[in-house]
Every structure is written in C-alpha cells, then in structure tokens.
Scaffold this motif. Structure first.
Motif, short mmCIF file in Angstrom:
data_model
loop_
_atom_site.label_atom_id
_atom_site.label_comp_id
_atom_site.label_asym_id
_atom_site.label_seq_id
_atom_site.Cartn_x
_atom_site.Cartn_y
_atom_site.Cartn_z
N GLU A 157 -2.36 -4.68 5.38
CA GLU A 157 -2.18 -3.40 5.16
C GLU A 157 -1.02 -3.15 6.04
O GLU A 157 -0.76 -2.13 7.20
CB GLU A 157 -3.26 -2.35 5.78
N PRO A 158 0.19 -3.47 6.01
CA PRO A 158 1.48 -3.26 7.17
C PRO A 158 2.13 -2.25 6.96
O PRO A 158 2.84 -1.82 8.13
CB PRO A 158 2.34 -4.45 6.33
N THR A 159 1.96 -1.29 5.78
CA THR A 159 2.73 -0.13 6.01
C THR A 159 1.85 1.15 6.26
O THR A 159 2.22 2.31 5.97
CB THR A 159 3.65 0.24 4.75
N THR A 160 0.54 0.92 6.54
CA THR A 160 -0.38 2.03 6.83
C THR A 160 -0.02 3.14 7.87
O THR A 160 0.68 2.60 8.85
CB THR A 160 -1.83 1.56 7.15
N GLY A 161 0.32 4.45 7.47
CA GLY A 161 0.81 5.27 8.36
C GLY A 161 2.16 5.60 8.51
O GLY A 161 2.74 6.20 9.37
N LEU A 162 3.15 4.67 7.81
CA LEU A 162 4.33 4.79 7.88
C LEU A 162 4.94 5.83 6.87
O LEU A 162 4.49 6.03 5.73
CB LEU A 162 5.09 3.51 7.60
#
Length: 309
Positions: free
Chosen positions: A162-167
């Motif tokens: 989940e590398p882009t969670t919250g971006l």
C-alpha cells in the motif's frame, strides 16, 4: 514472462487451524511489476510476510532467482527491499541519518552509504530536507523517504505494501514515476494496493487473490477485456428508489449487477439502453469504459470483508 525473480509454489499457511493461504502460486519476472490484489482477509499481508521471512509457512516453496529463500544468506534479505504500509522511520534521527542507519544494517561501507543516500534523496526529491528531523516531514514526504530507505542496498526485488495510502494526487503521480524508473532499471516490483487504478497504471500483470489462492491473473487490459468487454452504465434514481425495478434491462445487456442504490449494466453496446433510461428525469446515468475495479468487484463480490489476512 521474463525469467522469474520471485516464485511462490503451492504456499500454504493456517492460523489456529484457519487456512489463510491455500496453495498460493504465482511468479514475478525480472523487471516486472506484479500487483497482488484482493479484498481484506484474502491473504495479501500474509503472502508478503512469508516472502520477507517474517511468517513461516506450513508447506510449499518460495524461490528467489531460482533458489529457495532458505538457501540464501539471511533469507535473501540483502536482495529484497521492503516499503511497509506504515512508516517505520526512526524519529530520533534526521532524514539523512535514517538512510545511514539502514545502510549499516546491511553492512555497507560508509562511503557507499553516503553516496547512495545523496543519490536516493535526489531521486525522491528530498535532498533539501536531508538535515530535517522526521517530525518536520509531511506524511507524503515520509512515504518517499521510506521508499528511499528500502533502496539503500540496491535490492533486486522491492515489496510495496500500500505505498500510496494517504497521498494526494501530486505525490501519488511522483511516486508512480519513480517506481517506473526503478522498473526500467531492472528492479522487480511486487505491489499490494487497494487503489485499483494504481494497479491498472503500474502493473504488467495483476493477480486477484481470493481466500488464499489466485482467482485470476493477466495483464490489466487483457483481464478487463476478458471479463467485461465494452462499457459500463451506472444507473441511479434521484429519489433513492430501486433502479429499473421492472428489470427492463434483462435480455438487453450481457450482464448486470445491483449494489445498494446502483444498477451496473455491462455490454459492448449500451447506447440503446442508455437512451431508454435517459428520457426519465428521475435517473442519474454514468456511461464509462470498464476498469480493473469493475473486474475486481465482479470476481470477488461487493460485500465488505472484515477478516485479517
């Protein structure tokens, strides 16, 4: 597929007698980006932990560059980089010191650690923040630093949970660009994400995980064409009533699904169906191309999942 960098062969894992992985098998080629998708509880997290060596599996085999992980020194850790879902940066160190400390973990020479740190901070657009404390970074800057840290030892396989969670959108697109650059340089990417558009953009192939085994696997475009050829028409009523309660659509479209207040119609040609409902002012209509998310929901269902896996 290129020569496999990572292979899972019939991997099984159970917790307290509850099967989580049921003979899971897939392979990821050198320089390939493979997205492992699935609802909550499907086994994504367990799969990644098994590859990292954090969770022992009950049977099967995991191979890295053709050799079982057990035959690599330290389980192949020097060849694997990990970007965890939650940042695990040390708050007592600066941005640069976080990279130095992680480089020492792999026993890299001090000169190499410093040069790699400079390269990676520039690569992730963080060079002007090298001396800042971690607390001074925004959430998206911490994610970029987590990627830089995972690359300090030049791994051949990068696990991205989940590398882009919250971006925000700008940060997501920057990270996507950097991941594509790594892939062009030959780094193999294993991605888990709940953002289906992210998988559709980045992955060469996707594997949809359901109850611990691969339910479907293919390139994103090929998977969409196979399961949902054509377009999707979403129907809703402004008053919240059930759309097309008389089932007028039956026999006129290839497939349909109801979910809450929405009726999804799937067919290569939807113009006539759209025209029928467009004359009713109570209807809100959206006609669009089919996406990987449509395939995912058709194959795994639309109900919420609360299990861990």
């Amino acid at each position: 597929m290129p020569f496999p960098r990572l292979e899972l062969q019939a991997v099984a894992k159970a917790y307290a007698g509850r099967p989580v992985l049921r003979g899971l098998s897939f392979a990821v080629g050198v320089g390939e980006c493979y997205a492992l998708l699935g609802p909550n509880g499907a086994g994504k997290s367990t799969s990644v932990r098994c590859i990292q060596g954090l969770t022992p599996f009950d049977s099967g085999e995991i191979r890295l560059d053709g050799r079982p992980l057990t035959q690599w020194p330290a389980g192949g850790h020097e060849r694997i980089g990990v970007v965890p879902q939650s940042d695990q940066l040390d708050p007592d160190f600066t941005v640069e010191e976080n990279l130095w400390t992680y480089g020492r973990y792999f026993r890299l020479p001090a000169a190499l650690i410093r040069s790699r740190s400079r390269e990676l901070l520039a690569f992730m657009s963080l060079e002007e923040f090298a001396q800042r404390p971690i607390q001074a970074l925004s959430g998206e800057m911490r994610r970029r630093l987590s990627v830089a840290r995972a690359l300090i030892h030049q791994p051949q396989l990068l696990l991205l949970d989940e590398p882009t969670t919250g971006l925000d959108p700008q940060a997501r697109h920057l990270l996507w660009q950097r991941l594509r650059t790594l892939q062009r340089e030959g780094v193999t990417l294993l991605l888990t994400t709940h953002y289906l558009d992210e998988a559709e953009r980045l992955a060469d192939r996707v594997g949809i995980l359901q109850q611990g085994s691969i339910l479907a696997e293919d390139a994103p475009v090929a998977m969409i064409q196979k399961h949902i050829p054509g377009e999707v028409l979403e129907l809703r009523r402004h008053d919240g009533a059930l759309p097309d309660a008389e089932n007028w659509h039956q026999g006129r479209v290839a497939a349909a699904e109801r979910s809450g207040d929405t009726l999804f119609l799937f067919d290569p040609q939807l113009d006539a169906v759209r025209a029928h409902f467009a004359v009713d002012p109570q209807y809100q209509l959206l006609q669009r191309p089919a996406t990987l998310e449509d395939v995912f929901l058709r194959l795994t269902g639309r109900e919420l999942r609360e299990e861990e896996g």
